[in-house]
Design a protein around this motif. Structure first.
Motif, PDB file in Angstrom:
ATOM      1  N   ILE A   9       0.845  -1.204   0.000  1.00 45.50           N
ATOM      2  CA  ILE A   9       0.000   0.000   0.000  1.00 45.50           C
ATOM      3  C   ILE A   9       0.875   1.247   0.000  1.00 45.50           C
ATOM      4  O   ILE A   9       0.633   2.185  -0.779  1.00 45.50           O
ATOM      5  CB  ILE A   9      -0.970   0.000   1.220  1.00 45.50           C
ATOM      6  CG1 ILE A   9      -1.999  -1.122   1.084  1.00 45.50           C
ATOM      7  CG2 ILE A   9      -1.682   1.342   1.344  1.00 45.50           C
ATOM      8  CD1 ILE A   9      -2.842  -1.351   2.325  1.00 45.50           C
ATOM      9  N   VAL A  10       1.911   1.247   0.864  1.00 46.51           N
ATOM     10  CA  VAL A  10       2.806   2.421   0.959  1.00 46.51           C
ATOM     11  C   VAL A  10       3.494   2.659  -0.385  1.00 46.51           C
ATOM     12  O   VAL A  10       3.556   3.799  -0.874  1.00 46.51           O
ATOM     13  CB  VAL A  10       3.827   2.234   2.112  1.00 46.51           C
ATOM     14  CG1 VAL A  10       4.895   3.313   2.088  1.00 46.51           C
ATOM     15  CG2 VAL A  10       3.107   2.246   3.458  1.00 46.51           C
ATOM     16  N   SER A  12       2.435   1.765  -3.332  1.00 44.44           N
ATOM     17  CA  SER A  12       1.414   2.258  -4.281  1.00 44.44           C
ATOM     18  C   SER A  12       1.146   3.740  -4.057  1.00 44.44           C
ATOM     19  O   SER A  12       1.003   4.502  -5.019  1.00 44.44           O
ATOM     20  CB  SER A  12       0.102   1.497  -4.090  1.00 44.44           C
ATOM     21  OG  SER A  12       0.286   0.156  -4.315  1.00 44.44           O
ATOM     22  N   ILE A  13       1.067   4.148  -2.782  1.00 47.48           N
ATOM     23  CA  ILE A  13       0.807   5.555  -2.470  1.00 47.48           C
ATOM     24  C   ILE A  13       1.960   6.424  -2.987  1.00 47.48           C
ATOM     25  O   ILE A  13       1.731   7.477  -3.589  1.00 47.48           O
ATOM     26  CB  ILE A  13       0.579   5.763  -0.945  1.00 47.48           C
ATOM     27  CG1 ILE A  13      -0.767   5.153  -0.530  1.00 47.48           C
ATOM     28  CG2 ILE A  13       0.623   7.251  -0.574  1.00 47.48           C
ATOM     29  CD1 ILE A  13      -1.072   5.206   0.952  1.00 47.48           C
ATOM     30  N   ALA A  16       1.705   6.586  -6.782  1.00 49.41           N
ATOM     31  CA  ALA A  16       0.552   7.413  -7.177  1.00 49.41           C
ATOM     32  C   ALA A  16       0.832   8.890  -6.891  1.00 49.41           C
ATOM     33  O   ALA A  16       0.447   9.776  -7.674  1.00 49.41           O
ATOM     34  CB  ALA A  16      -0.699   6.950  -6.443  1.00 49.41           C
ATOM     35  N   ALA A  17       1.545   9.158  -5.779  1.00 46.54           N
ATOM     36  CA  ALA A  17       1.880  10.548  -5.426  1.00 46.54           C
ATOM     37  C   ALA A  17       2.832  11.153  -6.469  1.00 46.54           C
ATOM     38  O   ALA A  17       2.710  12.344  -6.816  1.00 46.54           O
ATOM     39  CB  ALA A  17       2.509  10.600  -4.037  1.00 46.54           C
ATOM     40  N   GLY A  38       2.104   1.175 -10.880  1.00 49.25           N
ATOM     41  CA  GLY A  38       1.690   1.982  -9.726  1.00 49.25           C
ATOM     42  C   GLY A  38       0.221   2.365  -9.715  1.00 49.25           C
ATOM     43  O   GLY A  38      -0.356   2.546  -8.639  1.00 49.25           O
ATOM     44  N   LEU A  39      -0.387   2.482 -10.882  1.00 48.81           N
ATOM     45  CA  LEU A  39      -1.781   2.937 -10.922  1.00 48.81           C
ATOM     46  C   LEU A  39      -2.769   1.838 -11.320  1.00 48.81           C
ATOM     47  O   LEU A  39      -3.969   2.089 -11.381  1.00 48.81           O
ATOM     48  CB  LEU A  39      -1.927   4.114 -11.889  1.00 48.81           C
ATOM     49  CG  LEU A  39      -1.137   5.384 -11.539  1.00 48.81           C
ATOM     50  CD1 LEU A  39      -1.313   6.428 -12.612  1.00 48.81           C
ATOM     51  CD2 LEU A  39      -1.560   5.938 -10.192  1.00 48.81           C
ATOM     52  N   PRO A  43      -2.439  -1.232  -7.055  1.00 49.72           N
ATOM     53  CA  PRO A  43      -3.726  -0.969  -6.386  1.00 49.72           C
ATOM     54  C   PRO A  43      -4.692  -2.158  -6.475  1.00 49.72           C
ATOM     55  O   PRO A  43      -5.400  -2.446  -5.512  1.00 49.72           O
ATOM     56  CB  PRO A  43      -4.281   0.243  -7.144  1.00 49.72           C
ATOM     57  CG  PRO A  43      -3.088   0.910  -7.706  1.00 49.72           C
ATOM     58  CD  PRO A  43      -2.133  -0.181  -8.036  1.00 49.72           C
ATOM     59  N   CYS A  46      -3.676  -4.525  -3.961  1.00 53.27           N
ATOM     60  CA  CYS A  46      -4.042  -4.008  -2.629  1.00 53.27           C
ATOM     61  C   CYS A  46      -5.508  -4.318  -2.309  1.00 53.27           C
ATOM     62  O   CYS A  46      -5.850  -4.600  -1.153  1.00 53.27           O
ATOM     63  CB  CYS A  46      -3.815  -2.500  -2.551  1.00 53.27           C
ATOM     64  SG  CYS A  46      -2.075  -2.058  -2.501  1.00 53.27           S
TER      65      CYS A  46
END
Lengths: 202, 72
Positions: A9-10, A12-13, A16-17, A38-39, A43, A46
Motif C-alpha cells: 500500500i505504501v 502504491s501511495i 501514485a503521489a 503503480g496505478l 492498487p 491491494c
C-alpha cells in the motif's frame, strides 16, 4: 502477511503521489511501465490483499464480539457450566478459541457464500440504521452440518446409541442437534449476567 | 496533441488522487478493529481504488485515440 500488504500500500501511495505531482513523466516508456504498475497492478493487488485480510480478520472471536449486539454471546463462552455447548467447546479448546464463532457458524452472514454475505450486510444495516432483532436468530435455523463437520465419523459420536439411531434425521437436518431434550443449552445470551462465569487461569 | 496531453495528465492526476484516497482509507480500515472497518474497506476504499484504476485505464484509451487522430 499484513506487513507485506502495508508495504504494498505504501509503495502504491508513493508511486501514485509521483504521478499526482508529475503526470508528465509518463511520456517516457519506462515511466509508462511504472505508471501501469503503480496505478493499476499494485492498487488491484491491494484490493485483493485487503479483502483477504479483512475476511481472515472477520473469522476471529474478538471481531464478532466487538459488535455490541454480540457482547453477551461472547460472554456466554465463559459460562461455568459444561451443559452449555458453546462454552464447553470454547473452554476445552474443542474449537480454536481465537476462531470460536467461525468454527460453528461457517455458513453465517459474511462467512458463507455470496448469499450469506448479503445477509451479513442486512445485519450491519440493522445494527446501525434500524434495530437488531431481540433475540438474534439465525435465518433458516442452526444447521446440523456445523456440528457434523467435526463430529461425523468420530468414534464417541458414532458409537453413541442415541446418535446412531437417528443418524439419518440428523444428517438430513430433520431433527436439530440443539432441539429440546438434546443439546438445547447454547448461548443463553439473555441470562449470562445471572449465571456463574469461568475465569481462565483460576 | 498538446490539448490531449493536458487532458491525459488531468486524468492521471484524478486517477492518482482517487487511488491515494482509497489506499489511505484501506490503511485506516486495517488499523481499526471493528465490523464497520470491513464496510469502510469494501464500500469506500475498494470503490475509490477501483474507480482510480478505471480512470487510469480510460486515460490510456484516451491517449491511444488521441495518437490515432494525430496520425490520421
Amino acid at each position: 502477511m499484513v506487513g507485506i500488504l502495508v508495504c504494498q500500500i505504501v509503495l502504491s501511495i508513493i508511486l501514485a503521489a509521483i504521478f499526482l505531482v508529475r503526470p508528465s513523466l509518463t511520456t517516457g516508456t519506462a515511466w509508462k511501465i511504472v505508471a501501469f504498475i503503480g496505478l493499476c497492478v499494485l492498487p488491484a493487488l491491494c484490493i485483493v490483499g485487503g479483502m483477504n485480510t479483512h475476511m481472515q480478520r472477520s473469522e476471529q472471536t474478538k471481531f464478532c464480539t466487538s459488535c455490541h449486539a454480540m457482547e453477551n454471546y461472547g460472554k456466554s463462552l465463559y459460562l461455568n457450566d459444561p451443559k452449555f455447548i458453546p462454552a464447553q467447546h470454547f473452554q476445552n479448546h474443542r474449537v480454536p478459541p481465537d476462531m470460536a464463532c467461525y468454527s460453528c457458524h461457517t455458513d453465517y452472514t459474511i462467512y458463507g457464500p455470496l448469499k450469506d454475505k448479503l445477509k451479513g450486510m442486512t445485519r450491519i444495516y440493522m445494527q446501525y440504521v434500524s434495530t437488531p432483532p431481540n433475540p438474534i436468530t439465525i435465518p433458516g435455523g442452526f444447521q446440523n452440518a456445523q456440528c457434523l463437520h467435526c463430529h461425523a465419523g468420530a468414534r464417541g459420536f458414532e458409537e453413541n446409541p442415541v446418535h446412531s439411531a437417528m443418524m439419518s434425521t440428523l444428517t438430513s437436518n430433520q431433527l436439530s442437534c440443539i432441539s429440546s431434550g438434546c443439546h438445547d443449552s447454547v448461548h443463553a445470551a439473555s441470562q449470562v449476567d445471572h449465571l456463574k462465569m469461568w475465569s481462565p487461569g483460576q | 496533441m498538446k490539448l490531449s496531453q493536458i487532458g491525459i495528465e488531468r486524468l492521471f492526476r484524478i486517477a492518482s488522487l482517487l487511488i491515494i484516497l482509497g489506499l489511505g482509507l484501506e490503511i485506516i480500515s486495517l488499523l481499526w478493529f471493528h465490523p464497520l472497518s470491513f464496510v469502510l474497506f469494501a464500500f469506500v476504499a475498494a470503490s475509490l481504488i477501483g474507480l482510480g484504476i478505471l480512470v487510469y485505464l480510460a486515460s490510456l484509451v484516451f491517449a491511444v485515440s488521441a495518437l490515432g487522430q494525430n496520425r490520421g
